[in-house]
Design a protein around this motif. Structure first.
Motif, PDB file in Angstrom:
ATOM      1  N   GLY A   8     -13.584   5.729  -1.684  1.00 17.19           N
ATOM      2  CA  GLY A   8     -12.747   6.443  -0.589  1.00 17.19           C
ATOM      3  C   GLY A   8     -11.404   5.785  -0.687  1.00 17.19           C
ATOM      4  N   ASN A   9     -10.974   4.752  -1.508  1.00 19.94           N
ATOM      5  CA  ASN A   9      -9.664   4.597  -1.638  1.00 19.94           C
ATOM      6  C   ASN A   9      -8.963   5.346  -2.489  1.00 19.94           C
ATOM      7  N   SER A  10      -7.728   6.171  -2.145  1.00 20.13           N
ATOM      8  CA  SER A  10      -7.140   7.079  -3.019  1.00 20.13           C
ATOM      9  C   SER A  10      -5.966   6.292  -3.790  1.00 20.13           C
ATOM     10  N   SER A  11      -5.187   7.148  -4.759  1.00 18.62           N
ATOM     11  CA  SER A  11      -3.919   6.420  -5.161  1.00 18.62           C
ATOM     12  C   SER A  11      -2.914   6.298  -4.147  1.00 18.62           C
ATOM     13  N   GLY A  12      -2.915   7.405  -3.417  1.00 23.19           N
ATOM     14  CA  GLY A  12      -1.803   7.632  -2.283  1.00 23.19           C
ATOM     15  C   GLY A  12      -2.094   6.527  -1.305  1.00 23.19           C
ATOM     16  N   ARG A  13      -3.132   6.151  -1.025  1.00 28.97           N
ATOM     17  CA  ARG A  13      -3.248   5.030   0.334  1.00 28.97           C
ATOM     18  C   ARG A  13      -2.961   3.538  -0.650  1.00 28.97           C
ATOM     19  N   THR A  14      -3.350   3.766  -1.876  1.00 30.49           N
ATOM     20  CA  THR A  14      -3.053   2.160  -2.591  1.00 30.49           C
ATOM     21  C   THR A  14      -1.317   2.289  -2.662  1.00 30.49           C
ATOM     22  N   ALA A  15      -0.702   3.538  -2.969  1.00 30.52           N
ATOM     23  CA  ALA A  15       0.690   3.336  -3.062  1.00 30.52           C
ATOM     24  C   ALA A  15       1.270   3.132  -1.799  1.00 30.52           C
ATOM     25  N   ALA A  16       0.871   3.523  -0.704  1.00 33.25           N
ATOM     26  CA  ALA A  16       1.523   3.312   0.712  1.00 33.25           C
ATOM     27  C   ALA A  16       1.150   1.863   1.132  1.00 33.25           C
ATOM     28  N   THR A  17      -0.015   1.147   0.612  1.00 31.02           N
ATOM     29  CA  THR A  17      -0.339  -0.197   0.873  1.00 31.02           C
ATOM     30  C   THR A  17       0.881  -1.113   0.109  1.00 31.02           C
ATOM     31  N   VAL A  18       1.088  -0.803  -1.092  1.00 33.65           N
ATOM     32  CA  VAL A  18       1.954  -1.476  -1.961  1.00 33.65           C
ATOM     33  C   VAL A  18       3.371  -1.313  -1.238  1.00 33.65           C
ATOM     34  N   VAL A  19       3.805  -0.250  -0.818  1.00 27.19           N
ATOM     35  CA  VAL A  19       5.045   0.095  -0.408  1.00 27.19           C
ATOM     36  C   VAL A  19       5.462  -1.085   0.821  1.00 27.19           C
ATOM     37  N   LEU A  20       4.155  -0.691   1.834  1.00 28.37           N
ATOM     38  CA  LEU A  20       4.328  -1.580   3.002  1.00 28.37           C
ATOM     39  C   LEU A  20       4.315  -2.820   3.043  1.00 28.37           C
ATOM     40  N   ALA A  21       3.486  -3.432   1.869  1.00 24.57           N
ATOM     41  CA  ALA A  21       3.518  -4.986   1.541  1.00 24.57           C
ATOM     42  C   ALA A  21       4.867  -5.424   1.094  1.00 24.57           C
ATOM     43  N   ILE A  22       5.599  -4.565   0.274  1.00 26.67           N
ATOM     44  CA  ILE A  22       6.810  -5.015  -0.198  1.00 26.67           C
ATOM     45  C   ILE A  22       7.762  -4.969   0.907  1.00 26.67           C
ATOM     46  N   VAL A  23       7.865  -4.129   1.757  1.00 31.46           N
ATOM     47  CA  VAL A  23       8.662  -3.987   2.997  1.00 31.46           C
ATOM     48  C   VAL A  23       8.417  -5.091   3.674  1.00 31.46           C
ATOM     49  N   ALA A  24       7.153  -5.474   3.998  1.00 33.62           N
ATOM     50  CA  ALA A  24       6.955  -6.666   5.031  1.00 33.62           C
ATOM     51  C   ALA A  24       7.406  -8.250   4.190  1.00 33.62           C
ATOM     52  N   LEU A  25       7.237  -7.920   3.073  1.00 35.26           N
ATOM     53  CA  LEU A  25       7.594  -9.274   2.358  1.00 35.26           C
ATOM     54  C   LEU A  25       9.104  -9.687   2.374  1.00 35.26           C
ATOM     55  N   ALA A  26       9.928  -8.555   2.159  1.00 31.93           N
ATOM     56  CA  ALA A  26      11.143  -8.383   2.350  1.00 31.93           C
ATOM     57  C   ALA A  26      11.762  -8.728   3.733  1.00 31.93           C
ATOM     58  N   PHE A  70       4.716  -4.387   9.494  1.00 27.06           N
ATOM     59  CA  PHE A  70       4.403  -3.823   8.273  1.00 27.06           C
ATOM     60  C   PHE A  70       3.223  -4.465   7.562  1.00 27.06           C
ATOM     61  N   ALA A  71       3.006  -5.791   7.688  1.00 23.45           N
ATOM     62  CA  ALA A  71       1.912  -6.311   7.056  1.00 23.45           C
ATOM     63  C   ALA A  71       0.777  -5.849   7.392  1.00 23.45           C
ATOM     64  N   VAL A  72       0.606  -5.823   8.870  1.00 25.00           N
ATOM     65  CA  VAL A  72      -0.622  -5.085   9.603  1.00 25.00           C
ATOM     66  C   VAL A  72      -0.941  -3.763   8.960  1.00 25.00           C
ATOM     67  N   GLY A  73       0.143  -3.051   8.952  1.00 23.63           N
ATOM     68  CA  GLY A  73       0.073  -1.673   8.340  1.00 23.63           C
ATOM     69  C   GLY A  73      -0.392  -1.525   7.144  1.00 23.63           C
ATOM     70  N   ALA A  74      -0.093  -2.491   6.174  1.00 23.62           N
ATOM     71  CA  ALA A  74      -0.504  -2.493   4.758  1.00 23.62           C
ATOM     72  C   ALA A  74      -1.829  -2.873   4.782  1.00 23.62           C
ATOM     73  N   TRP A  75      -2.459  -3.710   5.540  1.00 22.08           N
ATOM     74  CA  TRP A  75      -3.947  -4.142   5.655  1.00 22.08           C
ATOM     75  C   TRP A  75      -4.557  -2.887   6.529  1.00 22.08           C
ATOM     76  N   PHE A  76      -3.949  -2.341   7.278  1.00 23.70           N
ATOM     77  CA  PHE A  76      -4.780  -1.136   7.964  1.00 23.70           C
ATOM     78  C   PHE A  76      -5.020  -0.060   6.882  1.00 23.70           C
ATOM     79  N   THR A  77      -4.050   0.231   5.921  1.00 23.53           N
ATOM     80  CA  THR A  77      -4.169   1.294   5.095  1.00 23.53           C
ATOM     81  C   THR A  77      -5.492   0.976   4.044  1.00 23.53           C
ATOM     82  N   LEU A  78      -5.622  -0.319   3.874  1.00 25.34           N
ATOM     83  CA  LEU A  78      -6.382  -0.585   2.828  1.00 25.34           C
ATOM     84  C   LEU A  78      -8.018  -0.732   3.421  1.00 25.34           C
TER      85      LEU A  78
END
Length: 98
Positions: A8-26, A70-78
């Motif tokens: 059920g995980n799509s590549s779009g969902r994974t990409a969104a997670t990566v972007v959200l995680a990078i923004v959260a870390l920044a 943003f970190a919660v958003g990344a977790w939520f997308t996964l």
């Protein structure tokens, strides 16, 4: 990118997670910089105040809160799966076992 091991995980969902995680870390890194570095030593684009020895506590708190959001958003997308996808996955498992 390799395919995900979770159904059920799509590549779009994974990409969104990566972007959200990078923004959260920044944002969390910027919050740490705002807490540690005096305003007079910051670069201009981060809010340099000439001759200041104080810090930017409101900016630090804002960056920290935004980073956590943003970190919660990344977790939520996964982790989040819609009920329709759960029903589809259950139906596929049931039909595969028959």
């Amino acid at each position: 990118m390799s395919s995900s091991t979770r159904p059920g995980n799509s590549s779009g969902r994974t990409a969104a997670t990566v972007v959200l995680a990078i923004v959260a870390l920044a944002l969390i890194a910027a919050a740490i910089v705002y807490i540690v570095v005096p305003a007079g030593s910051l670069p201009v684009w981060l809010g340099h105040v000439p001759g200041s020895t104080g810090h930017h506590p409101l900016r630090a708190v804002g960056c920290l809160i935004s980073g956590v959001v943003f970190a919660v958003g990344a977790w939520f997308t996964l982790r989040y799966r819609s009920p329709a996808r759960d029903a589809d996955a259950t139906a596929e498992k049931t039909s595969a076992n028959l």
